[in-house]
Motif scaffolding. Structure first.
Motif, PDB file in Angstrom:
ATOM      1  N   PRO A 126       0.812  -1.222   0.000  1.00 57.61           N
ATOM      2  CA  PRO A 126       0.000   0.000   0.000  1.00 57.61           C
ATOM      3  C   PRO A 126       0.842   1.268   0.000  1.00 57.61           C
ATOM      4  O   PRO A 126       0.321   2.365  -0.192  1.00 57.61           O
ATOM      5  CB  PRO A 126      -0.808  -0.119   1.292  1.00 57.61           C
ATOM      6  CG  PRO A 126       0.051  -0.973   2.194  1.00 57.61           C
ATOM      7  CD  PRO A 126       0.739  -1.941   1.281  1.00 57.61           C
ATOM      8  N   ASP A 127       2.153   1.125   0.208  1.00 58.54           N
ATOM      9  CA  ASP A 127       3.061   2.263   0.235  1.00 58.54           C
ATOM     10  C   ASP A 127       3.543   2.545  -1.191  1.00 58.54           C
ATOM     11  O   ASP A 127       4.260   1.725  -1.777  1.00 58.54           O
ATOM     12  CB  ASP A 127       4.246   1.958   1.143  1.00 58.54           C
ATOM     13  CG  ASP A 127       5.178   3.158   1.314  1.00 58.54           C
ATOM     14  OD1 ASP A 127       5.091   4.116   0.514  1.00 58.54           O
ATOM     15  OD2 ASP A 127       6.012   3.125   2.243  1.00 58.54           O
ATOM     16  N   PRO A 128       3.182   3.687  -1.783  1.00 59.95           N
ATOM     17  CA  PRO A 128       3.590   3.961  -3.165  1.00 59.95           C
ATOM     18  C   PRO A 128       5.100   4.029  -3.349  1.00 59.95           C
ATOM     19  O   PRO A 128       5.610   3.711  -4.432  1.00 59.95           O
ATOM     20  CB  PRO A 128       2.925   5.310  -3.478  1.00 59.95           C
ATOM     21  CG  PRO A 128       2.597   5.915  -2.151  1.00 59.95           C
ATOM     22  CD  PRO A 128       2.351   4.771  -1.233  1.00 59.95           C
ATOM     23  N   ALA A 129       5.842   4.411  -2.304  1.00 57.88           N
ATOM     24  CA  ALA A 129       7.302   4.466  -2.418  1.00 57.88           C
ATOM     25  C   ALA A 129       7.890   3.066  -2.554  1.00 57.88           C
ATOM     26  O   ALA A 129       8.842   2.848  -3.313  1.00 57.88           O
ATOM     27  CB  ALA A 129       7.895   5.177  -1.202  1.00 57.88           C
ATOM     28  N   LEU A 157      -8.466   9.273  -4.955  1.00 58.51           N
ATOM     29  CA  LEU A 157      -7.356   9.639  -4.084  1.00 58.51           C
ATOM     30  C   LEU A 157      -7.203  11.154  -4.022  1.00 58.51           C
ATOM     31  O   LEU A 157      -7.570  11.874  -4.956  1.00 58.51           O
ATOM     32  CB  LEU A 157      -6.059   9.009  -4.582  1.00 58.51           C
ATOM     33  CG  LEU A 157      -5.996   7.479  -4.592  1.00 58.51           C
ATOM     34  CD1 LEU A 157      -4.678   6.998  -5.182  1.00 58.51           C
ATOM     35  CD2 LEU A 157      -6.178   6.921  -3.178  1.00 58.51           C
ATOM     36  N   GLN A 158      -6.637  11.637  -2.920  1.00 58.49           N
ATOM     37  CA  GLN A 158      -6.418  13.072  -2.753  1.00 58.49           C
ATOM     38  C   GLN A 158      -5.423  13.581  -3.793  1.00 58.49           C
ATOM     39  O   GLN A 158      -4.332  13.040  -3.957  1.00 58.49           O
ATOM     40  CB  GLN A 158      -5.896  13.365  -1.353  1.00 58.49           C
ATOM     41  CG  GLN A 158      -5.625  14.849  -1.095  1.00 58.49           C
ATOM     42  CD  GLN A 158      -5.010  15.093   0.272  1.00 58.49           C
ATOM     43  OE1 GLN A 158      -4.994  14.213   1.114  1.00 58.49           O
ATOM     44  NE2 GLN A 158      -4.496  16.294   0.471  1.00 58.49           N
ATOM     45  N   ASP A 159      -5.808  14.627  -4.497  1.00 52.65           N
ATOM     46  CA  ASP A 159      -4.967  15.185  -5.557  1.00 52.65           C
ATOM     47  C   ASP A 159      -4.130  16.342  -5.009  1.00 52.65           C
ATOM     48  O   ASP A 159      -4.306  16.782  -3.871  1.00 52.65           O
ATOM     49  CB  ASP A 159      -5.842  15.659  -6.719  1.00 52.65           C
ATOM     50  CG  ASP A 159      -5.080  15.651  -8.042  1.00 52.65           C
ATOM     51  OD1 ASP A 159      -3.847  15.541  -8.015  1.00 52.65           O
ATOM     52  OD2 ASP A 159      -5.728  15.765  -9.103  1.00 52.65           O
ATOM     53  N   SER A 160      -3.234  16.848  -5.842  1.00 54.88           N
ATOM     54  CA  SER A 160      -2.406  17.993  -5.459  1.00 54.88           C
ATOM     55  C   SER A 160      -3.264  19.231  -5.254  1.00 54.88           C
ATOM     56  O   SER A 160      -4.260  19.440  -5.963  1.00 54.88           O
ATOM     57  CB  SER A 160      -1.361  18.264  -6.542  1.00 54.88           C
ATOM     58  OG  SER A 160      -0.563  17.132  -6.777  1.00 54.88           O
ATOM     59  N   THR A 161      -2.886  20.068  -4.295  1.00 56.48           N
ATOM     60  CA  THR A 161      -3.598  21.323  -4.051  1.00 56.48           C
ATOM     61  C   THR A 161      -3.211  22.330  -5.138  1.00 56.48           C
ATOM     62  O   THR A 161      -2.169  22.182  -5.805  1.00 56.48           O
ATOM     63  CB  THR A 161      -3.229  21.903  -2.683  1.00 56.48           C
ATOM     64  OG1 THR A 161      -1.836  22.253  -2.689  1.00 56.48           O
ATOM     65  CG2 THR A 161      -3.506  20.900  -1.577  1.00 56.48           C
ATOM     66  N   PRO A 162      -4.021  23.364  -5.309  1.00 51.10           N
ATOM     67  CA  PRO A 162      -3.648  24.410  -6.285  1.00 51.10           C
ATOM     68  C   PRO A 162      -2.278  25.016  -5.996  1.00 51.10           C
ATOM     69  O   PRO A 162      -1.530  25.339  -6.919  1.00 51.10           O
ATOM     70  CB  PRO A 162      -4.772  25.440  -6.123  1.00 51.10           C
ATOM     71  CG  PRO A 162      -5.945  24.657  -5.635  1.00 51.10           C
ATOM     72  CD  PRO A 162      -5.365  23.592  -4.745  1.00 51.10           C
ATOM     73  N   GLU A 163      -1.946  25.156  -4.705  1.00 48.94           N
ATOM     74  CA  GLU A 163      -0.645  25.709  -4.345  1.00 48.94           C
ATOM     75  C   GLU A 163       0.493  24.767  -4.768  1.00 48.94           C
ATOM     76  O   GLU A 163       1.541  25.224  -5.253  1.00 48.94           O
ATOM     77  CB  GLU A 163      -0.573  25.951  -2.833  1.00 48.94           C
ATOM     78  CG  GLU A 163      -1.486  27.056  -2.318  1.00 48.94           C
ATOM     79  CD  GLU A 163      -2.944  26.617  -2.203  1.00 48.94           C
ATOM     80  OE1 GLU A 163      -3.812  27.485  -2.043  1.00 48.94           O
ATOM     81  OE2 GLU A 163      -3.201  25.388  -2.267  1.00 48.94           O
ATOM     82  N   GLN A 164       0.277  23.456  -4.590  1.00 53.35           N
ATOM     83  CA  GLN A 164       1.280  22.492  -5.021  1.00 53.35           C
ATOM     84  C   GLN A 164       1.462  22.528  -6.534  1.00 53.35           C
ATOM     85  O   GLN A 164       2.586  22.531  -7.037  1.00 53.35           O
ATOM     86  CB  GLN A 164       0.876  21.078  -4.588  1.00 53.35           C
ATOM     87  CG  GLN A 164       1.129  20.772  -3.125  1.00 53.35           C
ATOM     88  CD  GLN A 164       0.700  19.362  -2.767  1.00 53.35           C
ATOM     89  OE1 GLN A 164      -0.444  18.969  -3.024  1.00 53.35           O
ATOM     90  NE2 GLN A 164       1.599  18.593  -2.188  1.00 53.35           N
ATOM     91  N   LEU A 165       0.347  22.564  -7.246  1.00 49.65           N
ATOM     92  CA  LEU A 165       0.415  22.585  -8.709  1.00 49.65           C
ATOM     93  C   LEU A 165       1.142  23.827  -9.209  1.00 49.65           C
ATOM     94  O   LEU A 165       1.934  23.767 -10.156  1.00 49.65           O
ATOM     95  CB  LEU A 165      -0.997  22.515  -9.297  1.00 49.65           C
ATOM     96  CG  LEU A 165      -1.752  21.200  -9.063  1.00 49.65           C
ATOM     97  CD1 LEU A 165      -3.185  21.318  -9.558  1.00 49.65           C
ATOM     98  CD2 LEU A 165      -1.041  20.046  -9.760  1.00 49.65           C
ATOM     99  N   VAL A 197       6.546  17.529  -2.133  1.00 53.93           N
ATOM    100  CA  VAL A 197       5.579  16.593  -1.545  1.00 53.93           C
ATOM    101  C   VAL A 197       4.585  16.164  -2.614  1.00 53.93           C
ATOM    102  O   VAL A 197       3.878  16.997  -3.180  1.00 53.93           O
ATOM    103  CB  VAL A 197       4.852  17.228  -0.349  1.00 53.93           C
ATOM    104  CG1 VAL A 197       3.807  16.265   0.206  1.00 53.93           C
ATOM    105  CG2 VAL A 197       5.844  17.621   0.738  1.00 53.93           C
ATOM    106  N   MET A 198       4.541  14.890  -2.882  1.00 56.65           N
ATOM    107  CA  MET A 198       3.647  14.366  -3.911  1.00 56.65           C
ATOM    108  C   MET A 198       2.342  13.912  -3.277  1.00 56.65           C
ATOM    109  O   MET A 198       2.333  13.214  -2.260  1.00 56.65           O
ATOM    110  CB  MET A 198       4.320  13.200  -4.637  1.00 56.65           C
ATOM    111  CG  MET A 198       3.594  12.736  -5.886  1.00 56.65           C
ATOM    112  SD  MET A 198       4.560  11.514  -6.822  1.00 56.65           S
ATOM    113  CE  MET A 198       5.915  12.541  -7.404  1.00 56.65           C
ATOM    114  N   SER A 199       1.234  14.309  -3.858  1.00 52.43           N
ATOM    115  CA  SER A 199      -0.073  13.913  -3.342  1.00 52.43           C
ATOM    116  C   SER A 199      -0.285  12.416  -3.568  1.00 52.43           C
ATOM    117  O   SER A 199       0.372  11.807  -4.429  1.00 52.43           O
ATOM    118  CB  SER A 199      -1.181  14.691  -4.046  1.00 52.43           C
ATOM    119  OG  SER A 199      -1.320  14.243  -5.382  1.00 52.43           O
ATOM    120  N   PRO A 200      -1.192  11.783  -2.805  1.00 55.47           N
ATOM    121  CA  PRO A 200      -1.457  10.351  -3.007  1.00 55.47           C
ATOM    122  C   PRO A 200      -1.847  10.014  -4.447  1.00 55.47           C
ATOM    123  O   PRO A 200      -1.397   9.012  -5.002  1.00 55.47           O
ATOM    124  CB  PRO A 200      -2.619  10.079  -2.037  1.00 55.47           C
ATOM    125  CG  PRO A 200      -2.414  11.077  -0.933  1.00 55.47           C
ATOM    126  CD  PRO A 200      -1.909  12.311  -1.620  1.00 55.47           C
TER     127      PRO A 200
END
Length: 284
Positions: free
Chosen positions: A56-59, A102-110, A132-135
Protein backbone atom coordinates in the motif's frame (compact mmCIF):
# COMPACT_ATOMS: atom_id res chain seq x y z
CA UNK A 1 31.27 -16.05 -4.72
CA UNK A 2 34.47 -16.97 -2.92
CA UNK A 3 36.93 -18.83 -5.17
CA UNK A 4 38.05 -22.18 -3.77
CA UNK A 5 41.66 -22.10 -2.47
CA UNK A 6 44.19 -24.80 -3.40
CA UNK A 7 44.26 -27.40 -0.65
CA UNK A 8 47.64 -28.33 0.92
CA UNK A 9 48.14 -31.99 0.22
CA UNK A 10 49.35 -34.05 3.22
CA UNK A 11 52.95 -35.15 3.26
CA UNK A 12 53.30 -38.83 2.40
CA UNK A 13 56.17 -41.19 3.17
CA UNK A 14 58.01 -41.87 -0.07
CA UNK A 15 59.99 -45.06 -0.27
CA UNK A 16 63.48 -44.86 -1.74
CA UNK A 17 63.67 -46.67 -5.04
CA UNK A 18 65.86 -49.72 -5.22
CA UNK A 19 68.17 -48.03 -7.68
CA UNK A 20 70.30 -45.28 -6.13
CA UNK A 21 70.04 -41.90 -7.85
CA UNK A 22 71.64 -38.53 -7.27
CA UNK A 23 68.42 -36.70 -8.20
CA UNK A 24 66.74 -35.38 -5.04
CA UNK A 25 63.27 -36.69 -4.43
CA UNK A 26 60.61 -33.97 -3.85
CA UNK A 27 58.96 -34.15 -0.47
CA UNK A 28 56.19 -31.57 -1.12
CA UNK A 29 53.31 -31.73 -3.53
CA UNK A 30 53.60 -29.63 -6.72
CA UNK A 31 51.59 -26.40 -6.82
CA UNK A 32 48.20 -26.92 -8.45
CA UNK A 33 46.68 -24.19 -10.64
CA UNK A 34 42.96 -23.88 -9.86
CA UNK A 35 40.77 -22.44 -12.62
CA UNK A 36 38.38 -19.72 -11.46
CA UNK A 37 34.76 -20.91 -11.73
CA UNK A 38 32.31 -19.00 -13.91
CA UNK A 39 30.29 -16.42 -12.04
CA UNK A 40 26.67 -17.62 -11.70
CA UNK A 41 23.85 -15.36 -12.82
CA UNK A 42 22.43 -13.02 -10.21
CA UNK A 43 19.44 -14.51 -8.41
CA UNK A 44 16.43 -12.20 -8.40
CA UNK A 45 14.04 -12.23 -5.46
CA UNK A 46 10.95 -12.61 -7.63
CA UNK A 47 8.62 -13.31 -4.71
CA UNK A 48 9.91 -10.24 -2.85
CA UNK A 49 9.40 -7.99 -5.88
CA UNK A 50 5.90 -9.34 -6.47
CA UNK A 51 5.05 -8.71 -2.83
CA UNK A 52 6.42 -5.15 -2.98
CA UNK A 53 4.26 -4.41 -6.02
CA UNK A 54 1.21 -5.10 -3.86
CA UNK A 55 2.36 -2.83 -1.03
CA UNK A 56 0.00 0.00 0.00
CA UNK A 57 3.06 2.26 0.23
CA UNK A 58 3.59 3.96 -3.17
CA UNK A 59 7.30 4.47 -2.42
CA UNK A 60 7.77 0.72 -1.92
CA UNK A 61 5.86 0.07 -5.14
CA UNK A 62 7.95 2.58 -7.06
CA UNK A 63 11.23 1.06 -5.88
CA UNK A 64 10.09 -2.41 -6.96
CA UNK A 65 8.85 -1.22 -10.36
CA UNK A 66 12.13 0.58 -11.01
CA UNK A 67 14.15 -2.47 -9.99
CA UNK A 68 12.14 -4.71 -12.30
CA UNK A 69 12.66 -2.27 -15.17
CA UNK A 70 16.41 -2.32 -14.54
CA UNK A 71 16.47 -6.12 -14.42
CA UNK A 72 14.48 -6.33 -17.66
CA UNK A 73 17.23 -4.40 -19.46
CA UNK A 74 20.11 -6.27 -17.82
CA UNK A 75 21.82 -9.56 -18.54
CA UNK A 76 19.55 -12.06 -20.36
CA UNK A 77 19.74 -14.57 -17.50
CA UNK A 78 18.55 -11.88 -15.10
CA UNK A 79 15.92 -10.42 -17.45
CA UNK A 80 14.50 -13.91 -17.87
CA UNK A 81 13.82 -14.18 -14.13
CA UNK A 82 11.54 -11.12 -14.02
CA UNK A 83 9.64 -12.34 -17.08
CA UNK A 84 7.25 -13.78 -14.58
CA UNK A 85 3.47 -14.08 -14.65
CA UNK A 86 3.03 -12.95 -11.05
CA UNK A 87 5.19 -9.85 -11.58
CA UNK A 88 3.51 -8.92 -14.85
CA UNK A 89 0.06 -9.50 -13.35
CA UNK A 90 0.87 -7.25 -10.39
CA UNK A 91 2.13 -4.51 -12.73
CA UNK A 92 -1.09 -4.82 -14.72
CA UNK A 93 -3.06 -4.39 -11.49
CA UNK A 94 -1.22 -1.12 -10.79
CA UNK A 95 -1.98 0.06 -14.31
CA UNK A 96 -5.70 -0.70 -13.98
CA UNK A 97 -6.11 0.68 -10.43
CA UNK A 98 -8.74 3.42 -10.02
CA UNK A 99 -6.92 6.42 -8.57
CA UNK A 100 -9.72 8.91 -9.15
CA UNK A 101 -10.82 9.01 -5.51
CA UNK A 102 -7.36 9.64 -4.08
CA UNK A 103 -6.42 13.07 -2.75
CA UNK A 104 -4.97 15.19 -5.56
CA UNK A 105 -2.41 17.99 -5.46
CA UNK A 106 -3.60 21.32 -4.05
CA UNK A 107 -3.65 24.41 -6.28
CA UNK A 108 -0.64 25.71 -4.34
CA UNK A 109 1.28 22.49 -5.02
CA UNK A 110 0.42 22.58 -8.71
CA UNK A 111 1.53 26.21 -8.94
CA UNK A 112 4.86 25.41 -7.28
CA UNK A 113 5.42 22.38 -9.52
CA UNK A 114 4.63 24.39 -12.64
CA UNK A 115 7.02 27.12 -11.50
CA UNK A 116 9.76 24.53 -10.92
CA UNK A 117 9.16 22.99 -14.36
CA UNK A 118 9.72 26.41 -15.91
CA UNK A 119 13.06 26.71 -14.13
CA UNK A 120 11.95 29.63 -11.98
CA UNK A 121 13.35 30.32 -8.52
CA UNK A 122 11.25 28.85 -5.71
CA UNK A 123 10.85 30.14 -2.20
CA UNK A 124 11.54 27.67 0.65
CA UNK A 125 7.78 27.25 1.09
CA UNK A 126 7.31 26.54 -2.61
CA UNK A 127 10.19 24.05 -2.57
CA UNK A 128 8.46 22.17 0.22
CA UNK A 129 5.16 22.16 -1.66
CA UNK A 130 6.79 20.97 -4.89
CA UNK A 131 8.67 18.15 -3.12
CA UNK A 132 5.58 16.59 -1.55
CA UNK A 133 3.65 14.37 -3.91
CA UNK A 134 -0.07 13.91 -3.34
CA UNK A 135 -1.46 10.35 -3.01
CA UNK A 136 -3.07 10.59 -6.46
CA UNK A 137 0.08 11.96 -8.09
CA UNK A 138 2.16 9.16 -6.53
CA UNK A 139 -0.32 6.51 -7.67
CA UNK A 140 -0.47 7.94 -11.18
CA UNK A 141 3.33 8.04 -11.35
CA UNK A 142 3.46 4.34 -10.45
CA UNK A 143 0.79 3.67 -13.06
CA UNK A 144 2.93 5.38 -15.71
CA UNK A 145 6.19 3.62 -14.87
CA UNK A 146 4.33 0.31 -14.61
CA UNK A 147 3.19 0.81 -18.21
CA UNK A 148 6.76 1.40 -19.35
CA UNK A 149 8.05 -1.58 -17.37
CA UNK A 150 5.32 -3.85 -18.70
CA UNK A 151 6.18 -2.78 -22.24
CA UNK A 152 9.83 -3.78 -21.68
CA UNK A 153 8.79 -7.17 -20.31
CA UNK A 154 6.26 -7.69 -23.10
CA UNK A 155 8.90 -6.96 -25.74
CA UNK A 156 11.34 -9.35 -24.08
CA UNK A 157 8.64 -12.01 -24.04
CA UNK A 158 7.90 -11.59 -27.74
CA UNK A 159 11.58 -11.45 -28.71
CA UNK A 160 12.31 -14.61 -26.74
CA UNK A 161 9.47 -16.48 -28.43
CA UNK A 162 10.54 -15.22 -31.87
CA UNK A 163 14.09 -16.45 -31.26
CA UNK A 164 12.80 -19.87 -30.24
CA UNK A 165 10.56 -20.08 -33.31
CA UNK A 166 13.47 -19.14 -35.58
CA UNK A 167 15.62 -21.86 -34.01
CA UNK A 168 13.03 -24.48 -34.92
CA UNK A 169 13.25 -23.76 -38.63
CA UNK A 170 10.69 -25.50 -40.81
CA UNK A 171 9.60 -27.73 -37.96
CA UNK A 172 8.26 -24.78 -35.97
CA UNK A 173 4.58 -25.09 -35.10
CA UNK A 174 4.43 -22.45 -32.33
CA UNK A 175 1.83 -19.71 -32.77
CA UNK A 176 3.30 -16.18 -32.53
CA UNK A 177 2.33 -14.18 -29.46
CA UNK A 178 -0.06 -11.38 -30.47
CA UNK A 179 -0.01 -8.03 -28.69
CA UNK A 180 -3.54 -8.55 -27.37
CA UNK A 181 -2.41 -11.81 -25.70
CA UNK A 182 0.30 -10.12 -23.65
CA UNK A 183 -0.26 -9.68 -19.92
CA UNK A 184 -1.10 -6.02 -19.31
CA UNK A 185 -2.00 -5.06 -22.88
CA UNK A 186 -5.73 -4.70 -22.26
CA UNK A 187 -5.09 -2.69 -19.09
CA UNK A 188 -2.82 -0.25 -20.95
CA UNK A 189 -5.31 -0.03 -23.81
CA UNK A 190 -8.11 0.83 -21.39
CA UNK A 191 -6.07 3.57 -19.68
CA UNK A 192 -5.35 5.19 -23.06
CA UNK A 193 -9.04 5.36 -23.78
CA UNK A 194 -10.50 6.22 -20.38
CA UNK A 195 -7.99 7.74 -17.92
CA UNK A 196 -8.66 11.38 -17.06
CA UNK A 197 -4.96 12.19 -16.64
CA UNK A 198 -3.38 13.12 -20.01
CA UNK A 199 0.06 12.10 -18.74
CA UNK A 200 -1.24 8.58 -18.17
CA UNK A 201 -2.86 8.47 -21.61
CA UNK A 202 0.37 9.66 -23.22
CA UNK A 203 2.44 7.04 -21.39
CA UNK A 204 0.04 4.34 -22.51
CA UNK A 205 0.45 5.34 -26.16
CA UNK A 206 4.24 5.31 -25.81
CA UNK A 207 4.18 1.88 -24.15
CA UNK A 208 1.92 0.48 -26.87
CA UNK A 209 4.19 1.84 -29.58
CA UNK A 210 7.26 0.27 -27.98
CA UNK A 211 5.96 -3.29 -27.96
CA UNK A 212 3.86 -3.36 -31.14
CA UNK A 213 5.03 -4.97 -34.38
CA UNK A 214 3.98 -4.32 -38.01
CA UNK A 215 1.53 -7.20 -37.92
CA UNK A 216 -0.30 -5.42 -35.06
CA UNK A 217 -1.29 -2.46 -37.26
CA UNK A 218 -5.04 -3.16 -37.24
CA UNK A 219 -5.10 -3.62 -33.46
CA UNK A 220 -3.07 -0.46 -32.88
CA UNK A 221 -5.38 1.54 -35.12
CA UNK A 222 -8.42 0.33 -33.17
CA UNK A 223 -6.69 1.14 -29.87
CA UNK A 224 -5.69 4.70 -30.86
CA UNK A 225 -8.54 5.79 -33.11
CA UNK A 226 -10.31 7.69 -30.34
CA UNK A 227 -7.05 9.34 -29.27
CA UNK A 228 -7.04 11.28 -32.54
CA UNK A 229 -9.94 13.27 -31.11
CA UNK A 230 -8.50 13.58 -27.60
CA UNK A 231 -9.05 17.03 -26.01
CA UNK A 232 -5.28 17.29 -25.47
CA UNK A 233 -3.35 18.08 -28.68
CA UNK A 234 -0.26 16.27 -27.38
CA UNK A 235 -2.30 13.05 -27.19
CA UNK A 236 -3.58 13.60 -30.72
CA UNK A 237 -0.03 14.09 -31.97
CA UNK A 238 1.32 11.02 -30.16
CA UNK A 239 -1.45 8.83 -31.57
CA UNK A 240 -0.88 10.18 -35.06
CA UNK A 241 2.86 9.51 -34.88
CA UNK A 242 2.31 5.90 -33.79
CA UNK A 243 -0.27 5.31 -36.53
CA UNK A 244 2.08 6.86 -39.08
CA UNK A 245 4.74 4.43 -37.90
CA UNK A 246 2.42 1.62 -38.97
CA UNK A 247 1.61 3.17 -42.33
CA UNK A 248 -1.68 4.76 -41.27
CA UNK A 249 -1.74 8.45 -42.14
CA UNK A 250 -4.45 10.32 -40.17
CA UNK A 251 -4.34 14.11 -39.89
CA UNK A 252 -5.11 16.11 -36.76
CA UNK A 253 -4.75 19.72 -35.73
CA UNK A 254 -2.61 20.66 -32.75
CA UNK A 255 -2.34 23.40 -30.18
CA UNK A 256 1.36 23.87 -29.56
CA UNK A 257 0.97 25.63 -26.20
CA UNK A 258 -1.20 22.97 -24.59
CA UNK A 259 0.95 20.21 -26.09
CA UNK A 260 4.12 21.58 -24.51
CA UNK A 261 2.52 21.89 -21.06
CA UNK A 262 1.32 18.29 -20.87
CA UNK A 263 4.50 16.86 -22.31
CA UNK A 264 6.78 18.76 -19.94
CA UNK A 265 4.71 17.82 -16.88
CA UNK A 266 4.76 14.14 -17.81
CA UNK A 267 8.47 14.04 -18.53
CA UNK A 268 9.34 15.74 -15.24
CA UNK A 269 7.19 13.32 -13.28
CA UNK A 270 8.90 10.14 -14.50
CA UNK A 271 12.36 11.37 -15.49
CA UNK A 272 13.89 10.08 -12.24
CA UNK A 273 12.14 6.74 -12.35
CA UNK A 274 11.91 4.73 -15.56
CA UNK A 275 12.70 5.51 -19.19
CA UNK A 276 11.93 3.40 -22.19
CA UNK A 277 15.19 2.06 -23.71
CA UNK A 278 14.70 3.96 -26.96
CA UNK A 279 14.15 7.21 -25.03
CA UNK A 280 17.37 6.68 -23.08
CA UNK A 281 19.31 6.03 -26.30
CA UNK A 282 17.92 9.18 -27.88
CA UNK A 283 19.18 11.29 -24.96
CA UNK A 284 22.71 9.91 -25.09
Amino acid sequence: VVSPQPQQMPETAIQQPAVQTETPIPTTAPEIQVQQPLQPAQTVDVAGLASALQSPDPAVQEAAITQIANYSQGEPAVAQQVLNQQIMGSLADIVSADNSQLQDSTPEQLAAIEKANKGEQLTPEEQQLASVMSPKAAADKNKIISMFTLAMLQKNQRDELDAYMASQGETNNVIPLGTDNLIGFKEIQNEIQTNENPEVRLAGIQALSYVAKPEDAALIQASLQNSLNDPEPVIQKAAQEVLNKFGIMPQVQQNAGQEETVQNDGQQQVADAVQMPEQAEAEQ
